[in-house]
Design a protein around this motif. Structure first.
Motif, short mmCIF file in Angstrom:
data_model
loop_
_atom_site.label_atom_id
_atom_site.label_comp_id
_atom_site.label_asym_id
_atom_site.label_seq_id
_atom_site.Cartn_x
_atom_site.Cartn_y
_atom_site.Cartn_z
N VAL A 5 0.84 -1.20 0.00
CA VAL A 5 0.00 0.00 0.00
C VAL A 5 0.87 1.25 0.00
N HIS A 6 1.98 1.21 0.72
CA HIS A 6 2.87 2.36 0.77
C HIS A 6 3.48 2.65 -0.60
N VAL A 22 -7.72 3.18 19.97
CA VAL A 22 -7.39 4.50 20.53
C VAL A 22 -6.06 4.99 19.97
N VAL A 23 -5.06 4.11 20.01
CA VAL A 23 -3.74 4.47 19.47
C VAL A 23 -3.80 4.63 17.97
N ALA A 24 -4.51 3.71 17.30
CA ALA A 24 -4.62 3.78 15.83
C ALA A 24 -5.34 5.04 15.40
N ASN A 25 -6.35 5.47 16.15
CA ASN A 25 -7.11 6.67 15.81
C ASN A 25 -6.21 7.91 15.84
N TYR A 26 -5.28 7.92 16.81
CA TYR A 26 -4.34 9.04 16.89
C TYR A 26 -3.37 9.01 15.71
N LEU A 27 -2.84 7.83 15.40
CA LEU A 27 -1.85 7.71 14.33
C LEU A 27 -2.47 7.86 12.94
N MET A 28 -3.80 7.65 12.86
CA MET A 28 -4.46 7.75 11.55
C MET A 28 -4.37 9.18 11.00
N HIS A 29 -4.20 10.13 11.89
CA HIS A 29 -4.12 11.54 11.46
C HIS A 29 -2.68 12.02 11.33
N THR A 30 -1.73 11.09 11.37
CA THR A 30 -0.32 11.44 11.16
C THR A 30 0.10 11.02 9.76
N GLU A 31 1.35 11.29 9.43
CA GLU A 31 1.84 10.98 8.09
C GLU A 31 1.85 9.46 7.82
N THR A 32 2.14 8.67 8.84
CA THR A 32 2.21 7.22 8.64
C THR A 32 0.83 6.61 8.43
#
Length: 385
Positions: free
Chosen positions: A284-285, A344-354
Motif C-alpha cells: 500500500v505504501h 485509541v492508538v490507531a485513531n491518533y496515528l491515523m491523522h499522522t503521516e504514517t
C-alpha cells in the motif's frame, strides 16, 4: 439448569449455522457503524471511541461468561447473548445521542464476548486435537465467510437512516432460530473446571500475545479502516468491496492454517502470518491504486484473521475438555485488551503521516520478530508449540 444426559455428540451444524448468520449481521454492522455517524449528527472522531468502548465491553464480558454457561448450558446462553446484542442495536436505532450509543456498544461488546466464548468452547470441547482443529476451521470459515457477505450490505442496504439497524436486528433474530429449534444440541461435555492462577500463568505466552495482537489489529480494522478507506475513495461501494476483500482474505487462509499447524511450530506460523501483513502494508505504501489496495487488504486479512485461531489452538493444546471454556475466556480476555486499546492508538496515528497502514506495519513487524525469537528457542521436537 440445562445439561446433556447422555454423551451424544453435539450436532455441529447448530452453532455453525447460528454463527454464520450472526457473522453476516455483525460484519455488516461493524463496518457500517462508522459510516452512519454523519447521518446521526455524530462527529467522525467518535468512531475510535465507539470501537474502543465496544471492546471494553468485550473485555468485561470475557471473564464473566463461564458461570452463565455452567448454569444454563451452551444453547440457551447463545440465544440469550444474541438477544442482548439485538436489543442494543435496536436501542441505537432509536436515538442519536453519543453517550447512549457508547453505552449500547459497551453492552454489545459484553454480549459478543458471550457469543464467542459459547461458540468457541462448544466447538473446541473434545479430547482429539484433530477434531478441535477441524471444528475451529469450520468456526473461522463460517465467521469470516458470514462477515464477508455482510460487507456487501454497505452498498446494498446503505449507511444512513434506520435501515442498517432494522436489517441487523432482523438477522440477529434469525441467528437464534437454529438453537431454538434444536433443543438437544448442547455439547456432551457440560462440566467445566476453572483454571487456577498457576494454570493461567502456565498458558502459552506466545498464545496470549498472539490473541492480544489479533485484538489490536482486528479492533482497528473494524473500527477505523472503513473511515480511512472512505477518506481515500469517497465511494461507499468501493469501501464495501475493500472491506469484503479484507475479510475474504481472512476466510481463504483458514483451510491452509489447519494443514500448516501440523507441519510447523505454531509460533513460527504466527511469525509468518505477521510478516504477511507487513508485506501487505508495504504494498500500500508503494502503490495506493484500487487494484493494489484490493490485493494488499486481502493479504492483511489473511494475516490479521489468522493470528487468533493459531493462538487459541496453541493455548488449548494439551488441555482437558473441562478446561476449554475457562481457557477460551482467558484468550478472549487477551484479545479484548488489544481490541480496547488498539483503536485509541490507531485513531491518533491515523491523522499522522504514517496513517493506519503505518500502525499495522509496526505492530505486525514487532509481533513477527517476537514470534521468530520464540520459535528459534523452541526445541525441534516440540512442534505443537
Amino acid at each position: 439448569m440445562e445439561h446433556a444426559t447422555t454423551p451424544v455428540k453435539s450436532p455441529v451444524w447448530v452453532p455453525i449455522l447460528g454463527l454464520t448468520i450472526f457473522a453476516v449481521a455483525s460484519g455488516y454492522f461493524m463496518s457500517v457503524l462508522p459510516l452512519t455517524l454523519a447521518s446521526h449528527q455524530i462527529p467522525n472522531v467518535a468512531a475510535g471511541w465507539l470501537a474502543s468502548i465496544y471492546y471494553f465491553g468485550l473485555l468485561a464480558g470475557a471473564m464473566l461468561i463461564e458461570p452463565v454457561i455452567k448454569k444454563v448450558g451452551h444453547r440457551i446462553a447463545f440465544m440469550g447473548f444474541v438477544g442482548i446484542l439485538a436489543s442494543s442495536v435496536a436501542f441505537m436505532g432509536l436515538t442519536s445521542t453519543l453517550g447512549l450509543w457508547m453505552a449500547s456498544r459497551f453492552v454489545a461488546g459484553f454480549a459478543v464476548a458471550g457469543i464467542f466464548v459459547v461458540i468457541e468452547s462448544w466447538l473446541l470441547i473434545g479430547d482429539s486435537k484433530e477434531e478441535r482443529a477441524k471444528n475451529l476451521g469450520l468456526y473461522m470459515t463460517s465467521l469470516y465467510g458470514g462477515t464477508t457477505v455482510g460487507q456487501f450490505g454497505i452498498g446494498l442496504i446503505g449507511a444512513s437512516g434506520a435501515l442498517p439497524f432494522i436489517a441487523t436486528v432482523t438477522l440477529l433474530i434469525v441467528a437464534m432460530i437454529p438453537a431454538m429449534t434444536a433443543k438437544q444440541a448442547n455439547p456432551a461435555q457440560e462440566e467445566h473446571v476453572s483454571l487456577s492462577f498457576q494454570q493461567i500463568m502456565a498458558l502459552s505466552k506466545p498464545a496470549l500475545i498472539g490473541c492480544l495482537v489479533s485484538g489490536i489489529v482486528m479492533g482497528s480494522i473494524y473500527g477505523l479502516l472503513p473511515l480511512a478507506l472512505k477518506a481515500a475513495t469517497n465511494n461507499l461501494e468501493q469501501v464495501g468491496s475493500l472491506m469484503a476483500a479484507t475479510v475474504l482474505g481472512g476466510m481463504s487462509i483458514q483451510p491452509v492454517l489447519s494443514k500448516l499447524s501440523y507441519r510447523m511450530p505454531k509460533t513460527l506460523l504466527l511469525a509468518l502470518m505477521s510478516l504477511l501483513g507487513v508485506f501487505a502494508m508495504g504494498l500500500v505504501h508503494l502503490d495506493n491504486s484500487f487494484g493494489v489496495q484490493i490485493v494488499a487488504l486481502a493479504l492483511l486479512g489473511m494475516s490479521a484473521f489468522a493470528l487468533y485461531p493459531i493462538a487459541i489452538t496453541l493455548a488449548c493444546d494439551g488441555l482437558e475438555s473441562a478446561s476449554i471454556v475457562s481457557a477460551t475466556q482467558i484468550m478472549l480476555f487477551s484479545y479484548s485488551v488489544g481490541s480496547a486499546f488498539g483503536p485509541v492508538v490507531a485513531n491518533y496515528l491515523m491523522h499522522t503521516e504514517t496513517g493506519l497502514t503505518g500502525f499495522f506495519f509496526a505492530v505486525l513487524l514487532a509481533t513477527a520478530m517476537y514470534m521468530l525469537m520464540v520459535s528459534l528457542r523452541t526445541k525441534p521436537t516440540a512442534l505443537a508449540q
